[in-house]
Design an enzyme around this catalytic site. Structure first.
Site, short mmCIF file in Angstrom:
data_model
loop_
_atom_site.label_atom_id
_atom_site.label_comp_id
_atom_site.label_asym_id
_atom_site.label_seq_id
_atom_site.Cartn_x
_atom_site.Cartn_y
_atom_site.Cartn_z
N VAL A 80 0.82 -1.23 0.00
CA VAL A 80 0.03 0.18 0.01
C VAL A 80 0.91 1.19 -0.01
O VAL A 80 0.06 2.19 -0.20
CB VAL A 80 -1.01 0.23 1.19
N ASN A 106 -7.52 -2.79 5.26
CA ASN A 106 -7.38 -3.57 6.40
C ASN A 106 -5.73 -3.65 6.90
O ASN A 106 -5.26 -3.47 8.07
CB ASN A 106 -7.90 -4.87 6.48
N SER A 159 -8.73 2.07 14.50
CA SER A 159 -8.21 1.52 15.87
C SER A 159 -8.73 2.39 17.05
O SER A 159 -9.03 3.54 16.70
CB SER A 159 -6.52 1.48 15.87
N TYR A 172 1.49 5.59 14.92
CA TYR A 172 0.32 4.73 14.56
C TYR A 172 -1.02 5.45 14.97
O TYR A 172 -2.02 5.40 14.14
CB TYR A 172 0.53 3.31 15.34
N ALA A 173 -0.92 5.95 16.05
CA ALA A 173 -2.28 6.59 16.66
C ALA A 173 -2.68 7.72 15.89
O ALA A 173 -3.72 7.95 15.47
CB ALA A 173 -2.05 6.94 18.29
N LYS A 176 -4.06 6.46 12.61
CA LYS A 176 -5.43 6.21 12.52
C LYS A 176 -6.53 7.04 13.15
O LYS A 176 -7.62 7.01 12.50
CB LYS A 176 -5.51 4.97 13.94
N ILE A 205 -7.52 -7.17 19.95
CA ILE A 205 -7.79 -8.54 19.20
C ILE A 205 -6.95 -9.46 19.02
O ILE A 205 -5.70 -8.97 18.68
CB ILE A 205 -8.30 -7.93 17.83
#
Ligand code: NAI
Length: 277
Positions: A80, A106, A159, A172-173, A176, A205
């Site tokens: 991606v 995803n 997330s 990452y935060a 997202k 998860i």
């Protein structure tokens, strides 16, 4: 079970049996949709610490889903972060499918953690944002001509970390959180075409990514992965980790006509760990 017979779906990061992407592909196929399984395949990510979807695993998944559910499947390499890779993927998709009715963004990964924002390695920061945020932008942009005029559904995997700041996983935060806003912007832009755009925000998860995260945090905090996991589970009202299939259930619902009046939402799937007005 939702009825997606005759629809074609594309799921990024679906090439690993342990992941959320595979669980989504499985449920889409079980609902009657043809599925494109897109993952890194022959080109594993550089610098990533979590196992990525290999060509052999992607092919096995595509064959398995086609055999068990009687739908068409296509396993195709995708990075991606690479415009060329996305172009090559879309060439393959156009050969096999007239339209894409469902897109599930995803694919995700984190680099350079644990780290505070002010000491984060710049290349790792850029790479994390590139995979998680710009990857969604690039792939959605490339797929849209095949969804043009609708109806269609895009589901972005954001997330809980996009809503509640995690420790030492800032890029990452931020990415997202960006995915959640991109979801809302696109939902408004595409509503007139009958294309709905929603996001899901999973909590804890049980996947390779989560196991790696507990291990990493444990080393950082001077505890064990089991203790760290137990600590996190203690913050979940339902008292357990979630399963990839439980995230997939919500994604397939959002992809289906059962969610025909939902767009621009970021749905929490956290066992109650995240509750907001
Ligand atoms: P995973 O690491 O098991 O799966 C991620 C998939 O993305 C892998 O198949 C990998 O090969 C693929 N991928 C990574 N970089 C890529 C790239 N550049 N191009 C194409 N594919 C790429 O992780 P998991 O847990 O299944 O995560 C799926 C999504 O759910 C991710 O977006 C993740 O951030 C998100 N998520 C997961 C949570 C969890 O608790 N496991 C919680 C919240 C969000």
């Amino acid at each position: 079970m939702y009825d997606l017979k005759g629809k074609a779906a594309l799921v990024t990061g679906a090439g690993k049996k342990t992941g959320i992407g595979f669980a989504v592909a499985e449920k889409l196929a079980a609902s009657g949709a043809s599925v494109v399984i897109a993952d890194l395949g022959g080109q594993p990510a550089q610098g990533g610490e979590v196992r990525t979807g290999t060509r052999a695993e992607m092919d096995a998944i595509a064959e398995d889903l086609a055999g068990r559910h009687g739908v068409r499947t296509l396993a195709v390499d995708l990075d991606v972060t690479s415009a060329d890779s996305i172009t090559a993927m879309m060439d393959r998709v156009r050969e096999g499918f007239e339209r894409v009715d469902v897109l599930v963004n995803n694919a995700g990964a984190t680099f350079g953690v644990p780290n505070a924002v002010h000491t984060y390695d710049e290349a790792a920061w850029m790479k994390t944002i590139d995979v998680n945020l710009h990857g969604v932008f690039r792939v959605t942009r490339a797929v849209m001509p095949m969804m043009a005029g609708g109806p269609g559904s895009v589901v972005n995997v954001a997330s809980r970390a996009g809503k509640v700041p995690p420790l030492f996983n800032g890029a990452y935060a931020v990415a997202k959180a960006g995915v959640i806003m991109m979801t809302k912007v696109m939902a408004r832009e595409l509503a007139g075409q009958g294309i709905r755009v929603n996001a899901v925000c999973p909590g804890q998860i049980s996947t390779d990514l989560e196991a790696w995260r507990f291990d990493l945090e444990a080393r950082f905090l001077g505890t064990t992965a089991e203790a760290r996991k137990a600590e996190m589970v203690g913050t979940i009202p339902l008292g357990r980790m979630g399963a990839p299939a439980e995230v997939a259930d919500v994604i397939v619902f959002l992809a289906s006509d059962a969610a025909s009046y939902m767009t621009g939402q970021a749905v929490n799937i956290t066992g109650g760990q995240l509750m907001e007005l």
